[in-house]
Design a protein around this motif. Structure first.
Motif, PDB file in Angstrom:
ATOM      1  N   LEU A 119       0.832  -1.213   0.000  1.00  0.00           N
ATOM      2  CA  LEU A 119       0.000   0.000   0.000  1.00  0.00           C
ATOM      3  C   LEU A 119       0.868   1.265   0.000  1.00  0.00           C
ATOM      4  CD1 LEU A 119      -2.760  -1.075   2.549  1.00  0.00           C
ATOM      5  CD2 LEU A 119      -3.140  -0.459   0.163  1.00  0.00           C
ATOM      6  N   LEU A 120       1.950   1.216   0.775  1.00  0.00           N
ATOM      7  CA  LEU A 120       2.841   2.385   0.847  1.00  0.00           C
ATOM      8  C   LEU A 120       3.533   2.638  -0.479  1.00  0.00           C
ATOM      9  CD1 LEU A 120       4.412   1.983   4.408  1.00  0.00           C
ATOM     10  CD2 LEU A 120       2.888   3.782   3.626  1.00  0.00           C
ATOM     11  N   ALA A 121       3.973   1.549  -1.125  1.00  0.00           N
ATOM     12  CA  ALA A 121       4.660   1.700  -2.416  1.00  0.00           C
ATOM     13  C   ALA A 121       3.687   2.258  -3.457  1.00  0.00           C
ATOM     14  CB  ALA A 121       5.224   0.353  -2.866  1.00  0.00           C
ATOM     15  N   ALA A 122       2.478   1.690  -3.512  1.00  0.00           N
ATOM     16  CA  ALA A 122       1.481   2.142  -4.494  1.00  0.00           C
ATOM     17  C   ALA A 122       1.077   3.602  -4.217  1.00  0.00           C
ATOM     18  CB  ALA A 122       0.269   1.229  -4.454  1.00  0.00           C
ATOM     19  N   GLY A 123       0.804   3.908  -2.944  1.00  0.00           N
ATOM     20  CA  GLY A 123       0.379   5.259  -2.573  1.00  0.00           C
ATOM     21  C   GLY A 123       1.461   6.298  -2.824  1.00  0.00           C
ATOM     22  N   SER A 124       2.706   5.939  -2.517  1.00  0.00           N
ATOM     23  CA  SER A 124       3.807   6.890  -2.722  1.00  0.00           C
ATOM     24  C   SER A 124       4.034   7.137  -4.208  1.00  0.00           C
ATOM     25  CB  SER A 124       5.104   6.362  -2.097  1.00  0.00           C
ATOM     26  OG  SER A 124       4.903   6.144  -0.738  1.00  0.00           O
ATOM     27  N   TYR A 125       3.984   6.059  -5.000  1.00  0.00           N
ATOM     28  CA  TYR A 125       4.170   6.212  -6.450  1.00  0.00           C
ATOM     29  C   TYR A 125       3.074   7.117  -7.024  1.00  0.00           C
ATOM     30  CZ  TYR A 125       4.599   5.214 -11.400  1.00  0.00           C
ATOM     31  OH  TYR A 125       4.737   5.360 -12.756  1.00  0.00           O
ATOM     32  N   ALA A 126       1.826   6.828  -6.627  1.00  0.00           N
ATOM     33  CA  ALA A 126       0.705   7.621  -7.138  1.00  0.00           C
ATOM     34  C   ALA A 126       0.811   9.074  -6.653  1.00  0.00           C
ATOM     35  CB  ALA A 126      -0.612   7.003  -6.676  1.00  0.00           C
ATOM     36  N   GLY A 127       1.221   9.244  -5.408  1.00  0.00           N
ATOM     37  CA  GLY A 127       1.341  10.597  -4.864  1.00  0.00           C
ATOM     38  C   GLY A 127       2.440  11.398  -5.541  1.00  0.00           C
ATOM     39  N   LEU A 128       3.533  10.713  -5.885  1.00  0.00           N
ATOM     40  CA  LEU A 128       4.672  11.420  -6.482  1.00  0.00           C
ATOM     41  C   LEU A 128       4.500  11.638  -7.986  1.00  0.00           C
ATOM     42  CD1 LEU A 128       7.652   9.689  -4.635  1.00  0.00           C
ATOM     43  CD2 LEU A 128       7.118  12.118  -4.578  1.00  0.00           C
ATOM     44  N   PHE A 129       3.908  10.657  -8.674  1.00  0.00           N
ATOM     45  CA  PHE A 129       3.941  10.711 -10.143  1.00  0.00           C
ATOM     46  C   PHE A 129       2.581  10.800 -10.827  1.00  0.00           C
ATOM     47  CE2 PHE A 129       7.708   8.238  -8.739  1.00  0.00           C
ATOM     48  CZ  PHE A 129       8.677   9.165  -9.100  1.00  0.00           C
ATOM     49  N   ILE A 130       1.506  10.405 -10.148  1.00  0.00           N
ATOM     50  CA  ILE A 130       0.199  10.379 -10.832  1.00  0.00           C
ATOM     51  C   ILE A 130      -0.694  11.552 -10.406  1.00  0.00           C
ATOM     52  CG2 ILE A 130      -1.914   9.022 -11.222  1.00  0.00           C
ATOM     53  CD1 ILE A 130      -0.231   6.489 -10.879  1.00  0.00           C
ATOM     54  N   ALA A 131      -0.728  11.847  -9.114  1.00  0.00           N
ATOM     55  CA  ALA A 131      -1.587  12.939  -8.626  1.00  0.00           C
ATOM     56  C   ALA A 131      -1.142  14.259  -9.270  1.00  0.00           C
ATOM     57  CB  ALA A 131      -1.493  13.031  -7.106  1.00  0.00           C
ATOM     58  N   PRO A 132      -2.112  15.103  -9.643  1.00  0.00           N
ATOM     59  CA  PRO A 132      -1.737  16.388 -10.257  1.00  0.00           C
ATOM     60  C   PRO A 132      -1.130  17.342  -9.223  1.00  0.00           C
ATOM     61  CG  PRO A 132      -4.113  16.275  -9.920  1.00  0.00           C
ATOM     62  CD  PRO A 132      -3.575  14.940  -9.529  1.00  0.00           C
ATOM     63  N   ALA A 133      -0.314  18.273  -9.696  1.00  0.00           N
ATOM     64  CA  ALA A 133       0.277  19.265  -8.787  1.00  0.00           C
ATOM     65  C   ALA A 133      -0.822  20.211  -8.290  1.00  0.00           C
ATOM     66  CB  ALA A 133       1.360  20.046  -9.514  1.00  0.00           C
ATOM     67  N   ASP A 134      -0.636  20.727  -7.070  1.00  0.00           N
ATOM     68  CA  ASP A 134      -1.614  21.653  -6.496  1.00  0.00           C
ATOM     69  C   ASP A 134      -1.550  23.000  -7.235  1.00  0.00           C
ATOM     70  OD1 ASP A 134      -3.441  22.252  -4.124  1.00  0.00           O
ATOM     71  OD2 ASP A 134      -1.975  23.875  -3.984  1.00  0.00           O
ATOM     72  N   TYR A 135      -2.714  23.639  -7.415  1.00  0.00           N
ATOM     73  CA  TYR A 135      -2.738  24.886  -8.201  1.00  0.00           C
ATOM     74  C   TYR A 135      -1.990  26.016  -7.503  1.00  0.00           C
ATOM     75  CZ  TYR A 135      -6.107  27.378  -5.264  1.00  0.00           C
ATOM     76  OH  TYR A 135      -6.701  28.056  -4.225  1.00  0.00           O
ATOM     77  N   LEU A 136      -1.924  25.953  -6.177  1.00  0.00           N
ATOM     78  CA  LEU A 136      -1.287  27.035  -5.424  1.00  0.00           C
ATOM     79  C   LEU A 136       0.130  26.656  -4.980  1.00  0.00           C
ATOM     80  CD1 LEU A 136      -1.938  29.850  -4.276  1.00  0.00           C
ATOM     81  CD2 LEU A 136      -2.694  28.724  -2.176  1.00  0.00           C
ATOM     82  N   GLN A 137       0.272  25.459  -4.423  1.00  0.00           N
ATOM     83  CA  GLN A 137       1.567  25.060  -3.847  1.00  0.00           C
ATOM     84  C   GLN A 137       2.461  24.320  -4.825  1.00  0.00           C
ATOM     85  OE1 GLN A 137       1.571  23.269   0.022  1.00  0.00           O
ATOM     86  NE2 GLN A 137      -0.406  24.113   0.550  1.00  0.00           N
ATOM     87  N   GLY A 138       1.922  23.922  -5.952  1.00  0.00           N
ATOM     88  CA  GLY A 138       2.716  23.163  -6.926  1.00  0.00           C
ATOM     89  C   GLY A 138       3.039  21.777  -6.398  1.00  0.00           C
TER      90      GLY A 138
END
Lengths: 247, 53
Positions: A32-51
């Motif tokens: 779960l940690l590997a999948a979540g970290s990968y998705a968080g780092l590479f799949i989730a879009p950047a935040d409009y304000l914080q990047g």
């Protein structure tokens, strides 16, 4: 169900139960940690304000949530240890404190690493940050007390009292962002409103739920391992421990 | 990833990995040490005096 619970409270039964459960919990947690970290780092879009710096959320929020959860768990174990003198509850406090301290320190450091680009400072004496620092000192206090006494049961009672008294700090940490003006943002998902109406886009939310569940399973896996060690130490004169040790 | 923020993000993940590894390794090392000390013949006497900790 109660028969099963009472049997589990017996040290040898618990030891064998933990031996079977911990490896599976750890494996699931790491996936779960590997999948979540990968998705968080590479799949989730950047935040409009914080990047991209918002991606720290995928480690910061779960460890901060765990830092509070572990202390509440310790206080429940403390109440059981003080009222019913259950040995396993005493072991639970001693086993949870180092994990809680490491996650609290990590929550503070990842918060600092997020705070510098977001607020322009690594540290501010804000209510949330200060209360979290107090939480770290409480964990260190429990660890110190546990090592300060030669007698394990006296140490356990002292730790239980500190765990019980210190739990008053947990709602202060959680509600500090509502009670006082704070640089720290309010709860994104770890509140009733947050669950009913998340303030985070679903694209950013699902990796967070993966890492959140991964960190919680990870905690239970390593807590069981530390609990086994505490049980082994306190039950060292018992026949079942002697049979476990190769002579 | 924006290089301006990379150091903050990767440091957070690196530190997290270090804490996870520490949390996995410490109980295993402690278990090995406990089993070794409990297996020593003199540990019987130590146990009696409560010195094994």
């Amino acid at each position: 169900m109660w028969t099963w619970f009472h049997r589990l409270a017996s040290p040898p039964s618990f030891y064998r139960f933990a031996d079977r459960l911990a490896p599976w919990l750890l494996l699931l947690a790491l996936l779960l940690l590997a999948a979540g970290s990968y998705a968080g780092l590479f799949i989730a879009p950047a935040d409009y304000l914080q990047g991209d710096v918002f991606r720290v959320i995928y480690v910061h929020v779960p460890v901060a949530a765990l830092s509070l959860f572990i202390y509440v768990l310790m206080s429940v174990a403390a109440a059981i240890a003080l009222i019913w003198r259950m040995k396993l509850a005493e072991c639970a406090i001693a086993a949870a404190a180092p994990i809680g301290a490491s996650f609290t320190a990590l929550a503070l450091v990842t918060g600092m690493l997020w705070g510098k680009p977001a607020w322009g400072a690594y540290w501010v004496w804000d209510a949330r940050l200060t209360a979290e620092l107090v939480l770290l000192f409480l964990y260190l206090g429990v660890i110190g007390l546990n090592q300060a006494y030669a007698d394990a049961r006296t140490a356990a009672r002292a730790c239980a009292w500190l765990a019980l008294v210190g739990v008053v700090n947990v709602p202060i940490v959680h509600y500090s962002v509502q009670w006082w003006n704070s640089l720290h943002q309010g709860s994104t998902i770890l509140s009733l409103q947050g669950v009913m109406n998340p303030k985070i886009s679903p694209d950013m939310l699902w990796p967070l739920l993966l890492t959140l569940s991964g960190f919680f399973l990870f905690f239970f896996a390593v807590w069981l391992r530390r609990l086994q060690n505490e049980v082994l130490l306190r039950e060292r004169r018992a026949r079942w421990v002697q049979e476990l040790i190769p002579s | 990833m924006n290089p301006k923020y990379a150091i903050y993000v990767w440091s957070s993940y690196g530190l997290t990995l270090a804490v996870l590894i520490w949390n996995v390794l410490m109980p295993q090392l402690r278990r090995a040490e406990l089993k070794r000390r409990l297996a020593e013949p003199e540990s019987v006497e130590e146990n009696a005096r409560g010195e094994i900790e």
